[in-house]
Design a protein around this motif. Structure first.
Motif, PDB file in Angstrom:
ATOM      1  N   HIS A  19     -58.618 118.859 117.563  1.00  0.00           N
ATOM      2  CA  HIS A  19     -58.754 117.542 116.939  1.00  0.00           C
ATOM      3  C   HIS A  19     -57.704 116.510 117.349  1.00  0.00           C
ATOM      4  CE1 HIS A  19     -61.822 119.375 114.478  1.00  0.00           C
ATOM      5  NE2 HIS A  19     -60.960 120.304 114.103  1.00  0.00           N
ATOM      6  N   GLU A  20     -56.623 116.940 118.007  1.00  0.00           N
ATOM      7  CA  GLU A  20     -55.563 115.986 118.335  1.00  0.00           C
ATOM      8  C   GLU A  20     -55.178 115.954 119.810  1.00  0.00           C
ATOM      9  OE1 GLU A  20     -52.168 115.585 115.572  1.00  0.00           O
ATOM     10  OE2 GLU A  20     -53.104 117.225 114.454  1.00  0.00           O
ATOM     11  N   TRP A  21     -54.884 117.117 120.379  1.00  0.00           N
ATOM     12  CA  TRP A  21     -54.297 117.174 121.713  1.00  0.00           C
ATOM     13  C   TRP A  21     -55.195 116.506 122.761  1.00  0.00           C
ATOM     14  CZ3 TRP A  21     -54.871 119.638 126.600  1.00  0.00           C
ATOM     15  CH2 TRP A  21     -53.704 119.683 127.374  1.00  0.00           C
ATOM     16  N   GLY A  22     -54.621 115.575 123.485  1.00  0.00           N
ATOM     17  CA  GLY A  22     -55.341 114.942 124.579  1.00  0.00           C
ATOM     18  C   GLY A  22     -56.235 113.780 124.184  1.00  0.00           C
ATOM     19  N   ARG A  23     -56.345 113.511 122.884  1.00  0.00           N
ATOM     20  CA  ARG A  23     -57.176 112.379 122.447  1.00  0.00           C
ATOM     21  C   ARG A  23     -56.312 111.123 122.482  1.00  0.00           C
ATOM     22  NH1 ARG A  23     -62.021 114.485 119.998  1.00  0.00           N
ATOM     23  NH2 ARG A  23     -61.915 116.734 120.298  1.00  0.00           N
ATOM     24  N   PRO A  24     -56.764 110.111 123.204  1.00  0.00           N
ATOM     25  CA  PRO A  24     -55.925 108.923 123.416  1.00  0.00           C
ATOM     26  C   PRO A  24     -55.419 108.304 122.113  1.00  0.00           C
ATOM     27  CG  PRO A  24     -57.852 108.838 124.829  1.00  0.00           C
ATOM     28  CD  PRO A  24     -58.062 109.984 123.879  1.00  0.00           C
ATOM     29  N   MET A  25     -54.107 108.114 122.049  1.00  0.00           N
ATOM     30  CA  MET A  25     -53.424 107.643 120.849  1.00  0.00           C
ATOM     31  C   MET A  25     -52.772 106.292 121.135  1.00  0.00           C
ATOM     32  SD  MET A  25     -50.086 109.482 119.138  1.00  0.00           S
ATOM     33  CE  MET A  25     -50.877 111.017 118.733  1.00  0.00           C
ATOM     34  N   LYS A  26     -53.001 105.326 120.242  1.00  0.00           N
ATOM     35  CA  LYS A  26     -52.406 103.996 120.424  1.00  0.00           C
ATOM     36  C   LYS A  26     -51.543 103.557 119.244  1.00  0.00           C
ATOM     37  CE  LYS A  26     -54.262 102.301 124.370  1.00  0.00           C
ATOM     38  NZ  LYS A  26     -54.500 101.040 125.018  1.00  0.00           N
ATOM     39  N   ASP A  27     -51.551 104.316 118.162  1.00  0.00           N
ATOM     40  CA  ASP A  27     -50.794 103.939 116.966  1.00  0.00           C
ATOM     41  C   ASP A  27     -49.292 104.079 117.218  1.00  0.00           C
ATOM     42  OD1 ASP A  27     -50.980 103.574 113.803  1.00  0.00           O
ATOM     43  OD2 ASP A  27     -49.426 105.058 114.236  1.00  0.00           O
ATOM     44  N   ASP A  28     -48.541 103.002 117.027  1.00  0.00           N
ATOM     45  CA  ASP A  28     -47.107 102.995 117.334  1.00  0.00           C
ATOM     46  C   ASP A  28     -46.332 104.089 116.607  1.00  0.00           C
ATOM     47  OD1 ASP A  28     -47.360 100.864 119.065  1.00  0.00           O
ATOM     48  OD2 ASP A  28     -45.966  99.559 118.002  1.00  0.00           O
ATOM     49  N   ARG A  29     -46.537 104.195 115.297  1.00  0.00           N
ATOM     50  CA  ARG A  29     -45.762 105.163 114.529  1.00  0.00           C
ATOM     51  C   ARG A  29     -46.104 106.586 114.948  1.00  0.00           C
ATOM     52  NH1 ARG A  29     -45.519 108.916 111.597  1.00  0.00           N
ATOM     53  NH2 ARG A  29     -47.760 108.919 111.305  1.00  0.00           N
ATOM     54  N   GLU A  30     -47.376 106.844 115.188  1.00  0.00           N
ATOM     55  CA  GLU A  30     -47.788 108.183 115.612  1.00  0.00           C
ATOM     56  C   GLU A  30     -47.239 108.512 116.997  1.00  0.00           C
ATOM     57  OE1 GLU A  30     -51.975 108.917 115.213  1.00  0.00           O
ATOM     58  OE2 GLU A  30     -51.984 108.343 113.101  1.00  0.00           O
ATOM     59  N   LEU A  31     -47.218 107.527 117.869  1.00  0.00           N
ATOM     60  CA  LEU A  31     -46.635 107.746 119.200  1.00  0.00           C
ATOM     61  C   LEU A  31     -45.142 108.042 119.101  1.00  0.00           C
ATOM     62  CD1 LEU A  31     -48.485 104.980 121.256  1.00  0.00           C
ATOM     63  CD2 LEU A  31     -48.555 107.448 121.732  1.00  0.00           C
ATOM     64  N   ILE A 189     -62.667 108.156 126.067  1.00  0.00           N
ATOM     65  CA  ILE A 189     -62.057 107.267 127.068  1.00  0.00           C
ATOM     66  C   ILE A 189     -63.068 106.217 127.521  1.00  0.00           C
ATOM     67  CG2 ILE A 189     -61.121 107.178 129.420  1.00  0.00           C
ATOM     68  CD1 ILE A 189     -59.857 109.983 128.811  1.00  0.00           C
ATOM     69  N   GLU A 190     -64.290 106.664 127.838  1.00  0.00           N
ATOM     70  CA  GLU A 190     -65.348 105.740 128.281  1.00  0.00           C
ATOM     71  C   GLU A 190     -65.646 104.673 127.239  1.00  0.00           C
ATOM     72  OE1 GLU A 190     -68.878 107.891 129.476  1.00  0.00           O
ATOM     73  OE2 GLU A 190     -67.699 109.181 130.816  1.00  0.00           O
ATOM     74  N   LYS A 191     -65.648 105.076 125.961  1.00  0.00           N
ATOM     75  CA  LYS A 191     -65.943 104.130 124.884  1.00  0.00           C
ATOM     76  C   LYS A 191     -64.723 103.309 124.473  1.00  0.00           C
ATOM     77  CE  LYS A 191     -69.362 107.215 122.787  1.00  0.00           C
ATOM     78  NZ  LYS A 191     -69.603 108.147 121.666  1.00  0.00           N
ATOM     79  N   GLY A 192     -63.554 103.682 124.997  1.00  0.00           N
ATOM     80  CA  GLY A 192     -62.322 102.977 124.613  1.00  0.00           C
ATOM     81  C   GLY A 192     -61.915 103.268 123.182  1.00  0.00           C
ATOM     82  N   GLU A 193     -62.281 104.457 122.683  1.00  0.00           N
ATOM     83  CA  GLU A 193     -61.957 104.816 121.302  1.00  0.00           C
ATOM     84  C   GLU A 193     -60.643 105.582 121.269  1.00  0.00           C
ATOM     85  OE1 GLU A 193     -65.196 106.910 119.456  1.00  0.00           O
ATOM     86  OE2 GLU A 193     -66.606 105.294 119.878  1.00  0.00           O
ATOM     87  N   PHE A 194     -59.604 104.878 120.891  1.00  0.00           N
ATOM     88  CA  PHE A 194     -58.277 105.477 120.807  1.00  0.00           C
ATOM     89  C   PHE A 194     -57.866 105.582 119.345  1.00  0.00           C
ATOM     90  CE2 PHE A 194     -58.691 105.131 125.051  1.00  0.00           C
ATOM     91  CZ  PHE A 194     -57.882 104.304 125.795  1.00  0.00           C
ATOM     92  N   ARG A 195     -57.081 106.627 119.021  1.00  0.00           N
ATOM     93  CA  ARG A 195     -56.625 106.761 117.642  1.00  0.00           C
ATOM     94  C   ARG A 195     -55.250 106.134 117.484  1.00  0.00           C
ATOM     95  NH1 ARG A 195     -53.602 111.941 117.086  1.00  0.00           N
ATOM     96  NH2 ARG A 195     -53.548 112.835 119.141  1.00  0.00           N
TER      97      ARG A 195
END
Length: 195
Positions: A19-31, A189-195
């Motif tokens: 559910h997490e590893w490798g899924r594109p992440m954009k949230d500042d605090r989570e990063l 990635i194709e849909k541009g859906e980042f968490r």
């Protein structure tokens, strides 16, 4: 259901991989949280850190960079007594140092996400590994990230840690091609859906 070869049968690991590893992440605090946890993992197994993630969040004020940047020496000493985290002075101090560096890059780039994603030109790298032995421990991108992050005041950001960070934050899709997550992540990635 086929998964990447590094995943054990431990439920914490299974959930993290699925559910997490490798899924594109954009949230500042989570990063920021992930960067701190990757640094804590140096020399240890990732599972050791995953099992302590809740304690880390509690100990480090939910990884709020502005709070952490103001930690006193007394707070660091308090953290060194916390049995829920890895009690390594250098690693604990690096979280404080990284919070200060975080603030500086946010001021310059507008967000931590913009800074981190600039290392891959804002587009995840999709790899096509078929077996675990093909996956590198570092790449030219992670070496460049490491150099820049060190220059910008971050610590515990060697090229191998940076590559592990890139993998977990989804800057690269390093799920093996036979893993059920590989296509799922490519679709995100194709849909541009980042968490």
């Amino acid at each position: 259901m086929e998964r990447c070869g590094w995943v054990t049968e431990d439920q914490v690991y299974l959930d993290y991989h699925d559910h997490e590893w490798g899924r594109p992440m954009k949230d500042d605090r989570e990063l920021f949280e992930l960067l701190c946890l990757e640094g804590a993992q140096a020399g240890l197994s990732w599972l050791t850190i995953l099992k302590r993630r809740k304690q880390y969040k509690e100990a480090f004020d939910q990884f709020d960079p502005s709070t952490i940047a103001g930690y006193s020496d007394e707070k660091i000493e308090e953290l060194l007594q916390n049995e829920g985290i890895i009690r390594n002075r250098l690693k604990i101090r690096s979280v404080v140092k990284n919070a200060k560096a975080y603030q500086a890059v946010v001021e310059q780039y507008g967000s931590f996400s913009s800074y981190i994603w600039s290392f891959v030109d804002n587009q995840p790298i999709i790899n096509h590994w078929t077996c675990l032995s093909e996956v590198p421990s570092q790449t030219e991108e992670s070496r460049m990230m490491s150099r820049e992050m060190k220059k910008d005041g971050f610590s515990f950001v060697g090229p191998t840690i940076c590559y592990a960070y890139m993998q977990s934050a989804g800057l690269v899709n390093d799920h093996l091609t036979g893993c059920f997550c590989y296509q799922e992540v490519n679709q995100l990635i194709e849909k541009g859906e980042f968490r």
